[in-house]
Scaffold this active site. Structure first.
Site, short mmCIF file in Angstrom:
data_model
loop_
_atom_site.label_atom_id
_atom_site.label_comp_id
_atom_site.label_asym_id
_atom_site.label_seq_id
_atom_site.Cartn_x
_atom_site.Cartn_y
_atom_site.Cartn_z
N GLU A 12 0.81 -1.21 0.00
CA GLU A 12 0.00 0.00 0.00
C GLU A 12 0.84 1.27 0.00
O GLU A 12 0.44 2.29 -0.56
CB GLU A 12 -0.92 0.01 1.23
CG GLU A 12 -1.90 -1.16 1.29
CD GLU A 12 -3.05 -1.01 0.34
OE1 GLU A 12 -3.72 0.02 0.37
OE2 GLU A 12 -3.28 -1.93 -0.46
N ASP A 56 -7.80 6.60 -8.53
CA ASP A 56 -8.42 5.30 -8.82
C ASP A 56 -9.94 5.36 -8.77
O ASP A 56 -10.60 4.33 -8.78
CB ASP A 56 -7.90 4.25 -7.85
CG ASP A 56 -8.29 4.52 -6.40
OD1 ASP A 56 -8.83 5.62 -6.13
OD2 ASP A 56 -8.04 3.66 -5.53
N THR A 72 -7.65 8.56 -0.48
CA THR A 72 -7.23 7.33 0.17
C THR A 72 -6.32 7.73 1.32
O THR A 72 -5.43 8.56 1.14
CB THR A 72 -6.47 6.43 -0.82
OG1 THR A 72 -7.35 6.02 -1.87
CG2 THR A 72 -5.92 5.20 -0.12
#
Length: 281
Positions: free
Chosen positions: A66, A84, A89
């Protein structure tokens, strides 16, 4: 480099998991003496990925994919839009403004600590849920997220939501399926990336796809055969979306551990993700 990743829509994911995961009770240890009252000292001992040392290893491996770093504890403050389609995020497992889990996190944090620096963004987080929009979040949300990450209560809130939505259900299903620490980690990594919604690439449907090819140990199957089938199904799911199409977190990490027969996820561990090499001694 922050690796493209993440789950699909995860509305009410805790409830969905509760309905989908069929728990098998852990057999009690046989004893000649009468059962003693339950106390902290007699509590069931962690025997898989929930062992604190193994859990830390799991967090490091996920962080390698990640965040391209083993230092997962440095990621509480992380936040960016990686393009994305899931909005922002952030945090230790990539809570997303567009998938519901970031909203759940901030709601929980606000229950624990009313008036925190992120509480004012709750109306905006509810509006952008399900989209990649930043409306109502910019221009200061990222700065306030980093500020919140200095608060121990916010770190505890991230830990709480990670465990509630992802880690605990993965371990529970793994133990129900009769797989060891490595298998439980494979489940956890899959839930972190794909969530457990009803779409074809969610964790539950990855598992369902694997069940068409093999049986888990709890159903009389061979553990290695089952985990290979699960990883095959996982790779298929990853390739359905461009943001997930690099399958090295399976091919040069989890599959490596499995080929070595390291079902207990024992150290030392060596693997690669997106071309980067990692080691835990």
């Amino acid at each position: 480099m922050f690796a493209p990743h993440r789950k699909s829509r995860t509305v009410a994911v805790g409830a969905l998991l509760g309905a989908a995961l069929i728990a098998v009770p852990v057999a009690a240890h046989a004893t000649a003496a009468p059962a003693a009252p339950a106390t902290a000292s007699t509590a069931v001992k962690a025997t898989g990925l929930d062992d604190p040392a193994k859990k830390d290893i799991a967090m490091q491996i996920v962080s390698s994919a990640e965040n391209s770093s083993l230092d997962w504890k440095a990621q509480y403050k992380y936040i960016e839009d990686i393009g994305d389609g899931r909005g922002y995020t952030a945090g230790i497992i990539g809570f997303c403004s567009g998938t519901g889990d970031m909203l759940d996190l901030v709601e929980y944090y606000t229950q624990v600590k009313p008036g925190n620096v992120l509480a004012k963004y709750l109306p905006a987080l509810r509006k952008v849920d399900g989209s990649d929009s930043h409306q109502g979040l910019d221009p200061n949300f990222t700065k306030d997220w980093a500020k919140a990450a200095q608060d121990g209560e916010f770190k505890k809130a991230q830990d709480h939501e990670r465990d509630r939505v992802y880690f605990d259900p993965a371990v529970k299903q793994g133990k129900s399926d009769g797989v060891g620490t490595l298998g439980q980690f494979m489940y956890y990594d899959a839930i972190v990336m794909h969530g457990d919604g009803t779409d074809p690439t969610s964790f539950r449907n990855i598992r369902k796809r694997a069940l068409s090819k093999a049986k888990p140990p709890a159903q009389g199957g061979n553990e290695t055969t089952w985990l290979n089938a699960f990883l095959d199904a996982r790779v298929w799911a990853m390739k359905q979306e461009e943001a997930h199409s690099d399958t090295s977190r399976v091919d040069t990490a989890q599959r490596v551990f499995l080929k070595k027969g390291n079902l207990n996820l024992d150290t030392p561990l060596d693997w690669k993700v997106y071309g980067d090499s990692f080691h835990i001694g």
